[in-house]
Write an enzyme that holds these catalytic residues in place. Structure first.
Site, PDB file in Angstrom:
ATOM      1  N   LYS A 120       0.107   4.271  -0.254  1.00  0.00           N
ATOM      2  CA  LYS A 120      -0.526   5.456   0.346  1.00  0.00           C
ATOM      3  C   LYS A 120      -0.324   6.675  -0.568  1.00  0.00           C
ATOM      4  O   LYS A 120      -0.373   6.535  -1.784  1.00  0.00           O
ATOM      5  CB  LYS A 120      -0.009   5.665   1.771  1.00  0.00           C
ATOM      6  CG  LYS A 120      -0.166   4.380   2.609  1.00  0.00           C
ATOM      7  CD  LYS A 120       0.069   4.570   4.067  1.00  0.00           C
ATOM      8  CE  LYS A 120      -0.102   3.231   4.781  1.00  0.00           C
ATOM      9  NZ  LYS A 120       0.063   3.323   6.232  1.00  0.00           N
TER      10      LYS A 120
ATOM     11  N   GLU B 212      -6.604   4.801   8.211  1.00  0.00           N
ATOM     12  CA  GLU B 212      -6.363   6.215   7.901  1.00  0.00           C
ATOM     13  C   GLU B 212      -7.609   6.858   7.294  1.00  0.00           C
ATOM     14  O   GLU B 212      -7.879   8.033   7.514  1.00  0.00           O
ATOM     15  CB  GLU B 212      -5.151   6.341   6.956  1.00  0.00           C
ATOM     16  CG  GLU B 212      -3.856   6.053   7.711  1.00  0.00           C
ATOM     17  CD  GLU B 212      -2.748   5.450   6.869  1.00  0.00           C
ATOM     18  OE1 GLU B 212      -2.837   5.468   5.629  1.00  0.00           O
ATOM     19  OE2 GLU B 212      -1.784   4.933   7.475  1.00  0.00           O
TER      20      GLU B 212
ATOM     21  N   ASN C  58       0.860  -1.181   0.000  1.00  0.00           N
ATOM     22  CA  ASN C  58       0.000   0.000   0.000  1.00  0.00           C
ATOM     23  C   ASN C  58       0.902   1.238   0.000  1.00  0.00           C
ATOM     24  O   ASN C  58       1.494   1.573   1.024  1.00  0.00           O
ATOM     25  CB  ASN C  58      -0.905  -0.029   1.245  1.00  0.00           C
ATOM     26  CG  ASN C  58      -1.744   1.218   1.383  1.00  0.00           C
ATOM     27  OD1 ASN C  58      -1.791   2.052   0.473  1.00  0.00           O
ATOM     28  ND2 ASN C  58      -2.396   1.364   2.518  1.00  0.00           N
TER      29      ASN C  58
ATOM     30  N   HIS D 243      -9.466   1.367   5.315  1.00  0.00           N
ATOM     31  CA  HIS D 243      -8.162   1.522   5.975  1.00  0.00           C
ATOM     32  C   HIS D 243      -8.327   2.459   7.175  1.00  0.00           C
ATOM     33  O   HIS D 243      -9.107   3.417   7.130  1.00  0.00           O
ATOM     34  CB  HIS D 243      -7.142   2.104   4.976  1.00  0.00           C
ATOM     35  CG  HIS D 243      -5.742   2.011   5.493  1.00  0.00           C
ATOM     36  ND1 HIS D 243      -5.241   2.899   6.427  1.00  0.00           N
ATOM     37  CD2 HIS D 243      -4.760   1.125   5.243  1.00  0.00           C
ATOM     38  CE1 HIS D 243      -3.995   2.558   6.712  1.00  0.00           C
ATOM     39  NE2 HIS D 243      -3.678   1.485   6.005  1.00  0.00           N
TER      40      HIS D 243
ATOM     41  N   GLU E 260      -5.067  -4.750  10.853  1.00  0.00           N
ATOM     42  CA  GLU E 260      -4.029  -3.735  11.019  1.00  0.00           C
ATOM     43  C   GLU E 260      -4.283  -2.981  12.316  1.00  0.00           C
ATOM     44  O   GLU E 260      -5.070  -2.017  12.330  1.00  0.00           O
ATOM     45  CB  GLU E 260      -4.067  -2.739   9.842  1.00  0.00           C
ATOM     46  CG  GLU E 260      -3.782  -3.359   8.497  1.00  0.00           C
ATOM     47  CD  GLU E 260      -3.265  -2.321   7.506  1.00  0.00           C
ATOM     48  OE1 GLU E 260      -2.162  -2.523   6.988  1.00  0.00           O
ATOM     49  OE2 GLU E 260      -3.931  -1.292   7.287  1.00  0.00           O
TER      50      GLU E 260
ATOM     51  N   SER F 102       3.727  -1.958  10.428  1.00  0.00           N
ATOM     52  CA  SER F 102       5.181  -2.042  10.610  1.00  0.00           C
ATOM     53  C   SER F 102       5.768  -3.391  10.192  1.00  0.00           C
ATOM     54  O   SER F 102       6.698  -3.899  10.828  1.00  0.00           O
ATOM     55  CB  SER F 102       5.559  -1.706  12.056  1.00  0.00           C
ATOM     56  OG  SER F 102       5.192  -0.369  12.361  1.00  0.00           O
TER      57      SER F 102
ATOM     58  N   GLY G 150       2.862   2.421  10.881  1.00  0.00           N
ATOM     59  CA  GLY G 150       3.819   3.519  10.739  1.00  0.00           C
ATOM     60  C   GLY G 150       4.565   3.871  12.010  1.00  0.00           C
ATOM     61  O   GLY G 150       5.187   4.923  12.098  1.00  0.00           O
TER      62      GLY G 150
HETATM   63  P1  13P Z   1       3.226   0.498   7.696  1.00  0.00           P
HETATM   64  O1  13P Z   1       3.711  -0.794   7.095  1.00  0.00           O
HETATM   65  O2  13P Z   1       3.949   1.703   7.175  1.00  0.00           O
HETATM   66  O3  13P Z   1       3.156   0.416   9.186  1.00  0.00           O
HETATM   67  O4  13P Z   1       1.706   0.695   7.173  1.00  0.00           O
HETATM   68  C1  13P Z   1       0.827  -0.358   7.282  1.00  0.00           C
HETATM   69  C2  13P Z   1      -0.396  -0.034   6.530  1.00  0.00           C
HETATM   70  O5  13P Z   1      -1.151   0.843   6.921  1.00  0.00           O
HETATM   71  C3  13P Z   1      -0.659  -0.767   5.292  1.00  0.00           C
HETATM   72  O6  13P Z   1      -1.940  -0.522   4.837  1.00  0.00           O
END
Ligand code: 13P
Length: 258
Positions: A11, A97, A9, A95, A167, A213, A173
Site C-alpha cells: 500500500k 481501497e 501489498n 482493490h 478480500e 487480516s 486492516g
Molecule cells: P490487511 O492484510 O492489512 O488486512 O490488508 C489486506 C489487503 O488489503 C491486501 O490487499
C-alpha cells in the site's frame, strides 16, 4: 499440487531505504521457500529499488494499480507497458481501497484487466463485499457482479493469467479475518462461476487468493481450505519476519489441503 501464491501489498508505505531492506530480507528467505510463489507489491516509487533487491531470486514484482491506456497525456497515471518495463509481472486491480476512495468501478476494473493482459501482466483482480452487504445476505450477489463485469469479455486463455483476490472489505486492516469456512464458501462460489463460463480446466487452474487480516497465526487454517490458493497480505507483509512466516504456514497448509 498448485503452489501457494503469497503477495505482499505494501500500500502507501515504506521509504526507498525501508523498501530495499524489506525486499532484501524476503529475497534471502525465499531460497528456503521454493514451494511457494512470492510477489512484492511496493508503491510505484519503490519499484526500481525492490527490483534491484530481489534480482537473482525467485521473488516477483507487482504494481498496485494501472491506467487502461497504454500511453498518453494522463498526468499521474502509470500504464501496463510501463509497469512491465519496470520489471512487474503482476498488478493489483480493483482493490477495495481504490473502489472506496478513487471511484473504481467494475467497468474500470474490466478495462484495466484487459490492459494488464495486453501487456503480459497477470492481473490480481480484487473482489469482496462490505459488512453491510454481508449482513444483508448479499455477499454472493456482490461478488458475482464484480467477477462477471470485471472479467467481461475475457477468453479462456486469458483466464490462465488472471488471479482473483477475495478480500472482504470488513476484514481489511481490521484484525478480523474471515473464518476459513466463510472464505472457502466464497472461493468455492467463484471457482464454480469460472467453471460455468470457462470449463473445468480453467476453474481448477485458477488462482484465488484470500485477503483481509492475514497473519502467520491464521494462514495455515485458511490455506488448508480446498479453494484458497494463497493470500494477498497487507499489514503483515510490511515486516519480513511475518511475511516469511505466512509463506511457511501457507506451504504447510497447502500440503494438508482437504
Ligand atoms: P490487511 O492484510 O492489512 O488486512 O490488508 C489486506 C489487503 O488489503 C491486501 O490487499
Amino acid at each position: 499440487m498448485k503452489r501457494p501464491l503469497l503477495a505482499g501489498n505494501w500500500k502507501m508505505h515504506l521509504t526507498l531505504a525501508e523498501a530495499r531492506a524489506l525486499a532484501s530480507l524476503v529475497a534471502a528467505a525465499s531460497r528456503e521457500l521454493s514451494e511457494a510463489d512470492l510477489v512484492l507489491i511496493p508503491p510505484f516509487t519503490a519499484l526500481a529499488e525492490v527490483r534491484g533487491a530481489i534480482a537473482g531470486s525467485a521473488v516477483a514484482l507487482g504494481g498496485q494499480d494501472l491506467f487502461w491506456e497504454d500511453k498518453g497525456a494522463f498526468t499521474g497515471e502509470v500504464s501496463a507497458p510501463l509497469l512491465k518495463d519496470a520489471g512487474c509481472d503482476y498488478v493489483v486491480i480493483g482493490h477495495s481501497e481504490r473502489r472506496l476512495h478513487f471511484g473504481e468501478t467494475d467497468a474500470s476494473v474490466n478495462r484495466k484487466t484487459k490492459a494488464a493482459l495486453r501487456a503480459g501482466l497477470a492481473p490480481i483482480v480484487c473482489v469482496g463485499e462490505t459488512l453491510e452487504e454481508r449482513e444483508a445476505g448479499r455477499t454472493m450477489e456482490r461478488v458475482l457482479t464484480q467477477i462477471r463485469d470485471g472479467l467481461d469479455g475475457l477468453g479462456r486463455e486469458d483466464m490462465d493469467r488472471v488471479v482473483i483476490a477475495y478480500e472482504p472489505v470488513w476484514a481489511i486492516g481490521t484484525g478480523r479475518n474471515a473464518t476459513p469456512d466463510q472464505a472457502e464458501d466464497v472461493h468455492r462460489f467463484i471457482r464454480r462461476r469460472i467453471e460455468e463460463k470457462y470449463g473445468n480446466g480453467a476453474a481448477s487452474c485458477a488462482i484465488i487468493l484470500y485477503g483481509g487480516s492475514v497473519k502467520p497465526a491464521n494462514t495455515y487454517s485458511l490455506l488448508k481450505e480446498k479453494d484458497i490458493d494463497g493470500a494477498l497480505v497487507g499489514g503483515a507483509s510490511l515486516e519480513a519476519g511475518s511475511f516469511v512466516e505466512i509463506a511457511r504456514e501457507a506451504i504447510k497448509g497447502r500440503k494438508e489441503r482437504q
